[in-house]
Design a protein around this motif. Structure first.
Motif, PDB file in Angstrom:
ATOM      1  N   HIS A  74      32.920  31.920  44.547  1.00 27.04           N
ATOM      2  CA  HIS A  74      32.631  33.316  44.223  1.00 27.04           C
ATOM      3  C   HIS A  74      33.502  33.842  43.083  1.00 27.04           C
ATOM      4  O   HIS A  74      33.069  34.676  42.301  1.00 27.04           O
ATOM      5  CB  HIS A  74      32.852  34.206  45.460  1.00 27.04           C
ATOM      6  N   VAL A  75      34.743  33.362  43.037  1.00 28.28           N
ATOM      7  CA  VAL A  75      35.756  33.912  42.117  1.00 28.28           C
ATOM      8  C   VAL A  75      36.173  32.843  41.106  1.00 28.28           C
ATOM      9  O   VAL A  75      36.596  31.765  41.519  1.00 28.28           O
ATOM     10  CB  VAL A  75      37.022  34.338  42.905  1.00 28.28           C
ATOM     11  N   LEU A 110      28.018  36.774  41.529  1.00 29.50           N
ATOM     12  CA  LEU A 110      27.783  38.215  41.554  1.00 29.50           C
ATOM     13  C   LEU A 110      27.253  38.663  40.188  1.00 29.50           C
ATOM     14  O   LEU A 110      27.500  38.009  39.172  1.00 29.50           O
ATOM     15  CB  LEU A 110      29.088  38.943  41.892  1.00 29.50           C
ATOM     16  N   TYR A 162      28.048  40.695  37.892  1.00 28.25           N
ATOM     17  CA  TYR A 162      28.935  40.854  36.720  1.00 28.25           C
ATOM     18  C   TYR A 162      29.295  39.499  36.098  1.00 28.25           C
ATOM     19  O   TYR A 162      29.875  39.462  35.007  1.00 28.25           O
ATOM     20  CB  TYR A 162      30.196  41.655  37.093  1.00 28.25           C
ATOM     21  N   LEU A 163      28.927  38.414  36.779  1.00 25.33           N
ATOM     22  CA  LEU A 163      29.199  37.068  36.256  1.00 25.33           C
ATOM     23  C   LEU A 163      27.918  36.338  35.849  1.00 25.33           C
ATOM     24  O   LEU A 163      27.964  35.171  35.476  1.00 25.33           O
ATOM     25  CB  LEU A 163      29.932  36.246  37.321  1.00 25.33           C
ATOM     26  N   HIS A 185      35.253  37.936  34.050  1.00 30.20           N
ATOM     27  CA  HIS A 185      36.051  38.116  35.271  1.00 30.20           C
ATOM     28  C   HIS A 185      37.431  38.669  34.942  1.00 30.20           C
ATOM     29  O   HIS A 185      37.908  39.621  35.580  1.00 30.20           O
ATOM     30  CB  HIS A 185      36.172  36.789  36.013  1.00 30.20           C
ATOM     31  N   HIS A 186      38.083  38.114  33.941  1.00 28.62           N
ATOM     32  CA  HIS A 186      39.459  38.497  33.613  1.00 28.62           C
ATOM     33  C   HIS A 186      39.560  39.987  33.278  1.00 28.62           C
ATOM     34  O   HIS A 186      40.559  40.651  33.577  1.00 28.62           O
ATOM     35  CB  HIS A 186      39.950  37.653  32.431  1.00 28.62           C
ATOM     36  N   VAL A 201      37.236  42.411  34.186  1.00 33.56           N
ATOM     37  CA  VAL A 201      36.389  43.294  34.995  1.00 33.56           C
ATOM     38  C   VAL A 201      37.192  44.399  35.682  1.00 33.56           C
ATOM     39  O   VAL A 201      36.660  45.455  36.006  1.00 33.56           O
ATOM     40  CB  VAL A 201      35.567  42.475  36.018  1.00 33.56           C
TER      41      VAL A 201
END
Lengths: 434, 434
Positions: free
Chosen positions: B161-162, B294, B296-297, B349-350, B352
């Motif tokens: 997920h991350v 998700l 945003y990715l 991600h970095h 967000v």
């Protein structure tokens, strides 16, 4: 260093009730109405403009070199000069501002040099931060947080051997006053197996001492514990804003990342080691049964005088409290004596593998909680992870921070026979997520 | 972008067997015999001195601005200009160096501009690194390492997920060729309850792709996944040297610290996104049952072409092998296709949470191992934590790196109908602890 409580200044506001008496003389970087940032020193309710003073010929020799190194509005090159430059500048400033100084007329004639601190001066980060490292030396915090996750075994086996630290994000360190935009991120709702994305719901503060690194070291050449104090330029307050829900989901196995990197706030004044000298203490004795530090972390002078007695305070002011003119609510009253490791031990440990430290690097101590209620340095500890909300005079309750909440860190040092000094404030107000 | 395998250069060494054909044109910073570092581009066996070319009037318009931004011997300001400047410079360089170029005489007349790469040129870090972030997107590595600690549950629940990452140490990133001083530190010997202090006994390499950030973002303003590729200036190879014994003892609960911060090596040439365009691939399909990223990715263009097909290689050369004139031993042959997350996903991600990225920031991908023997990107995986030593043609065995050992990272891209390009080397030799 001259540090005598009866030394008074001809600057009236530097005598009596002030964080910045003649004995403090913290250094910082400021600007006035959009002018280029430049170096100054706080005295009473004023900033003394060091650049103007330099040009007026008020500094000679080493003190002059010290101020020359501040050109460009960043203190990195000054930090790199080390203790001698700092001490020479301090001695000259004590001369210039002591009651009865022959220089008073000269300085007053150029009134522009003493600017009112409160009015138009904007304070900036004092240095360009190459690397920011956050430690974890507040043992009460480590225990309190550990208990939430591991009730039977709150401290991990390495804690009393290793001054635990990790790399933080340098690009988002900001001076006091910068707003705190609530971050968005991934969190795992209680009981869920899939994460969701949205604004942080468990926004927290962390009360820390900040440490500005002075002279650096070459890569591959560790700084010995006996020399470590010489590599520290000064101190500030640091708020390690934390998104607890993002942190809980992201931090395994490589540590906190986005839960901390949205902003870190520091108080803008660099309080020097010389100003703090009267407030040094022995490193608090390790409880019976605790291991001795390994030799690379052990130095008699550091054990005898490497601690500090600095009172630390955190205040909360909500929007409603501001509307109702209520005083700020004190969340924390703690002290630097809850540091399990000294700042010299942090420096020695950080460089023992050959890691290069550079002038202007910033360290955070880690959250400095005390063992008792009222001494906890984060809402995570105060509300036990949100289980015990706090009640405010405004009728509001808080588990974690809400939009509009302002957090204010303060610190002061007091000792019989010495002038009391303060750090100035580290403030930040939470803004709604975008 | 012109990327045609039949385009040849009048620079003979740029045709045929070279890492730096006309289609590559990687940017870097070099110096000659102690001169000030300045920007250049690699072509065949030469460096084209961009500063001299600028002064000779070879650049106009956007390409000129691009080269002007490289003044001072750091590419940060050029990176900040973004894609348009990079593309304009590339197009002009293709014009200047294509076979039949009308500029050949002009360039050759000023012979000093084409310097022999091998001879006197020293290569430096291409940019001032404000922050360095190390990711963990090599899923095979995460699984291999996880198995050593948690045989039944190698991947933690957040992994898919991350895009897991953590802050690294910027001050000790060095260009290829810098020696690797074996670090000292605390370790917990097997079976012991108290740590000891001494030289690292489990020194390792990690094979990673490095990513140079181009245009940054304002604090509080995330970079959308659809825009993320535009914020990447280029790529390099990165060796995340690791002290496994120090790491095992220190890393709980806040992640790796001194086990990684003694040095990180990068190849000095910045291979641009434009040069890598023919070697883009779809992001490898997630195995059946893996969660969707998700929103945003998730970006269709990124899923369709956000991966890379870059072959990665690691070689070991011991002192004894050098003495016996033996060829280097290949430790790893892997590929960027083992990245579980794309570089665009790392950027999105970095940032967000509002974290500010700045031009010249460096990302590491995390170790890029493949699933098979021969594809593992660290000795930790190859020797299963030291349990299965490897044998070398010199008669030596290795569990981890010994003093005098040299590690060499290489990378190349090949595709039918296109010129093959390489990254140049990332080398480092282990020196005994001080």
């Amino acid at each position: 260093m001259t540090q005598n409580s009866i030394t008074r200044s001809w600057v009236a506001s530097a005598n009596g009730h002030t964080e910045f008496p003649l004995q403090n003389l913290p250094l910082g970087v400021f600007s006035v109405e959009g002018s280029a940032p430049r170096a100054g020193v706080a005295i009473g309710e004023h900033i003394f403009d060091l650049q103007v003073a330099l040009e007026a010929g008020l500094f000679d020799g080493v003190a002059r070199s010290a101020v020359e190194a501040m050109r460009g509005g960043q203190l990195n090159a000054f930090f790199e000069l080390g203790r001698d430059a700092r001490v020479a500048l301090r001695e000259r400033l004590l001369e210039l501002f002591s009651e009865g100084s022959t220089h008073r007329g000269n300085i007053e004639a150029q009134g522009a040099k003493l600017l009112p601190l409160a009015a138009d001066c904007q304070l900036h980060l004092p240095a360009r931060i190459s690397d920011y490292t956050d430690f974890y030396v507040g043992i009460e915090h480590a225990q309190n947080v550990g208990k939430l996750f591991r009730p039977d075994n709150p401290l991990l086996p390495n804690y009393k051997h290793v001054p635990i630290g990790y790399h933080g994000r340098a690009s988002t360190v900001r001076a006091s006053g910068a707003d705190v935009r609530r971050p968005k991120g991934q969190t795992l709702p209680a009981g869920a197996t899939e994460p969701t994305f949205g604004p942080c719901a468990r926004l927290d503060y962390e009360l820390e001492l900040g440490i500005w690194i002075g002279q650096g070291n070459e890569m591959g050449e560790p700084i010995a514990i006996g020399d470590a104090a010489e590599h520290i330029a000064g101190f500030c307050l640091l708020n390690d804003w934390s998104a607890r829900d993002i942190q809980a989901w992201e931090y395994q196995p490589l540590g906190p990342f986005l839960s901390k990197s949205f902003i870190t706030s520091v108080s803008p004044w660099v309080v020097t080691a010389e100003a703090l000298a009267p407030f040094r203490t022995a490193q608090p004795a390790r409880p019976q049964g605790d291991p001795q530090p390994l030799p690379y972390l052990l130095d008699k002078r550091d054990q005898d005088g490497g601690g500090f007695d600095i009172e630390l305070e955190v205040l909360l002011l909500t929007e409603k409290m501001r509307e109702q003119n209520l005083p700020a609510h004190r969340l924390t009253l703690s002290n630097t004596r809850y540091m399990y490791w000294t700042v010299a031990q942090m420096v020695a440990h950080h460089s023992v593998n050959g890691c290069q430290l550079q002038a202007g690097d910033l360290f955070g101590s880690g959250t400095l909680s005390g063992p008792e209620n009222g001494q906890f340095g984060s809402l995570l500890e105060i509300t036990e992870g949100g289980k015990k909300p706090i009640e405010l005079a405004s009728g509001e309750v808080r588990k974690f921070l809400e939009d509009g909440d302002e957090i204010i860190l303060r610190a002061r040092c007091a000792r019989e026979g010495f002038a009391s000094i303060g750090f100035g404030e580290c403030r930040g107000t939470v803004l709604a997520a975008r």
